[in-house]
Design a protein around this motif. Structure first.
Motif, PDB file in Angstrom:
ATOM      1  N   ILE A 145       9.090   4.105  -3.274  1.00 12.56           N
ATOM      2  CA  ILE A 145       8.075   3.134  -2.984  1.00 12.56           C
ATOM      3  C   ILE A 145       6.991   2.956  -4.075  1.00 12.56           C
ATOM      4  CG2 ILE A 145       8.722   3.289  -0.590  1.00 12.56           C
ATOM      5  CD1 ILE A 145       6.218   4.834  -0.157  1.00 12.56           C
ATOM      6  N   SER A 146       6.567   1.760  -4.409  1.00  7.66           N
ATOM      7  CA  SER A 146       5.768   1.598  -5.634  1.00  7.66           C
ATOM      8  C   SER A 146       4.771   0.378  -5.101  1.00  7.66           C
ATOM      9  CB  SER A 146       6.704   1.056  -6.849  1.00  7.66           C
ATOM     10  OG  SER A 146       5.837   0.924  -7.929  1.00  7.66           O
ATOM     11  N   GLU A 147       3.522   0.845  -5.736  1.00  8.56           N
ATOM     12  CA  GLU A 147       2.600  -0.387  -5.251  1.00  8.56           C
ATOM     13  C   GLU A 147       1.838  -0.588  -6.825  1.00  8.56           C
ATOM     14  OE1 GLU A 147      -2.264  -0.355  -4.042  1.00  8.56           O
ATOM     15  OE2 GLU A 147      -0.573   1.114  -3.174  1.00  8.56           O
TER      16      GLU A 147
ATOM     17  N   SER B  74      -1.090   1.574 -13.892  1.00  8.15           N
ATOM     18  CA  SER B  74      -1.302   0.259 -13.139  1.00  8.15           C
ATOM     19  C   SER B  74      -0.285   0.362 -12.091  1.00  8.15           C
ATOM     20  CB  SER B  74      -0.582  -0.896 -13.954  1.00  8.15           C
ATOM     21  OG  SER B  74       0.731  -0.524 -14.466  1.00  8.15           O
ATOM     22  N   GLU B  75       0.395   1.462 -11.573  1.00  5.48           N
ATOM     23  CA  GLU B  75       1.191   1.770 -10.251  1.00  5.48           C
ATOM     24  C   GLU B  75       1.140   2.945  -9.633  1.00  5.48           C
ATOM     25  OE1 GLU B  75       5.430   1.588 -10.257  1.00  5.48           O
ATOM     26  OE2 GLU B  75       5.448   2.816 -12.118  1.00  5.48           O
ATOM     27  N   ILE B  76       1.198   2.968  -8.350  1.00  8.72           N
ATOM     28  CA  ILE B  76       1.201   4.282  -7.610  1.00  8.72           C
ATOM     29  C   ILE B  76       2.612   4.310  -6.910  1.00  8.72           C
ATOM     30  CG2 ILE B  76       0.154   5.449  -5.483  1.00  8.72           C
ATOM     31  CD1 ILE B  76      -2.506   3.622  -5.610  1.00  8.72           C
ATOM     32  N   ARG B  77       3.242   5.578  -7.316  1.00  4.49           N
ATOM     33  CA  ARG B  77       4.561   5.457  -6.554  1.00  4.49           C
ATOM     34  C   ARG B  77       4.888   6.928  -6.169  1.00  4.49           C
ATOM     35  NH1 ARG B  77       7.073   5.415 -12.747  1.00  4.49           N
ATOM     36  NH2 ARG B  77       7.425   7.622 -13.091  1.00  4.49           N
TER      37      ARG B  77
ATOM     38  N   HIS C 121       0.838  -1.110   0.001  1.00  6.57           N
ATOM     39  CA  HIS C 121      -0.072  -0.042   0.056  1.00  6.57           C
ATOM     40  C   HIS C 121       0.965   1.321   0.001  1.00  6.57           C
ATOM     41  CE1 HIS C 121      -3.336  -2.453   0.843  1.00  6.57           C
ATOM     42  NE2 HIS C 121      -2.831  -3.304   1.834  1.00  6.57           N
ATOM     43  N   CYS C 122       0.959   1.716  -1.181  1.00  4.66           N
ATOM     44  CA  CYS C 122       1.908   3.005  -1.286  1.00  4.66           C
ATOM     45  C   CYS C 122       1.662   4.074  -0.400  1.00  4.66           C
ATOM     46  CB  CYS C 122       2.096   3.391  -2.822  1.00  4.66           C
ATOM     47  SG  CYS C 122       3.213   4.694  -2.999  1.00  4.66           S
ATOM     48  N   ARG C 123       0.207   4.754  -0.367  1.00  3.46           N
ATOM     49  CA  ARG C 123      -0.368   5.680   0.432  1.00  3.46           C
ATOM     50  C   ARG C 123       0.115   5.418   1.852  1.00  3.46           C
ATOM     51  NH1 ARG C 123      -3.576   5.887  -4.149  1.00  3.46           N
ATOM     52  NH2 ARG C 123      -3.559   7.903  -5.057  1.00  3.46           N
TER      53      ARG C 123
END
Length: 136
Positions: free
Chosen positions: A132-134, A116-119, A92-94
């Motif tokens: 950091i990447s989800e 397709s990612e959160i970083r 969980h990136c956030r």
């Protein structure tokens, strides 16, 4: 798969060396903010850490030696010009961002969505870049 006689790295492990300007500040960052484990210290000039299943060796600056006659070790000169970085895949990136931010880590930006990612990215005290990447 090659047997141990054909593979020069049979039963070996990889260590990443990071050159730091202030050993105590960097050691505190990795141990108390990122949760690395202290494995060994050598005379104030190097610290071996275990971090996320990997070895990190923090070392202070140093000049050439017999086995590397034209090589000097120095921390990054400009944190905005990156030749390497670390990516930490998180669940969980956030949530990870909030936890690390609460520990005093300063991020370049809050988490951003990229399909397709959160970083998001942060630096260690010497300007080594971490992401950091989800994956979604």
């Amino acid at each position: 798969m090659a047997d141990s006689h054909e593979n020069p790295f049979h039963k070996s492990e990889l260590t990443t060396i990071l050159v730091v300007a202030d050993m105590e500040k960097s050691k505190d960052f990795y141990l108390n903010k990122l949760g690395a484990e202290l494995y060994r210290e050598y005379g104030g000039t190097s610290v071996v850490l275990k971090f996320l299943g990997n070895w990190l060796l923090l070392v202070t600056s140093g000049g050439p030696s017999e086995d590397k006659p034209d090589v000097s070790f120095a921390p990054p000169e400009n944190k905005n010009h990156v030749s390497h970085s670390f990516t930490i895949r998180v669940q969980h990136c956030r949530k990870s961002y909030e936890t690390l931010k609460a520990k005093g880590i300063e991020f370049i930006t809050p988490p951003k969505e990229w399909g397709s990612e959160i970083r998001c990215f942060f630096y260690d005290p010497d300007g080594h870049l971490f992401e950091i990447s989800e994956s979604k």
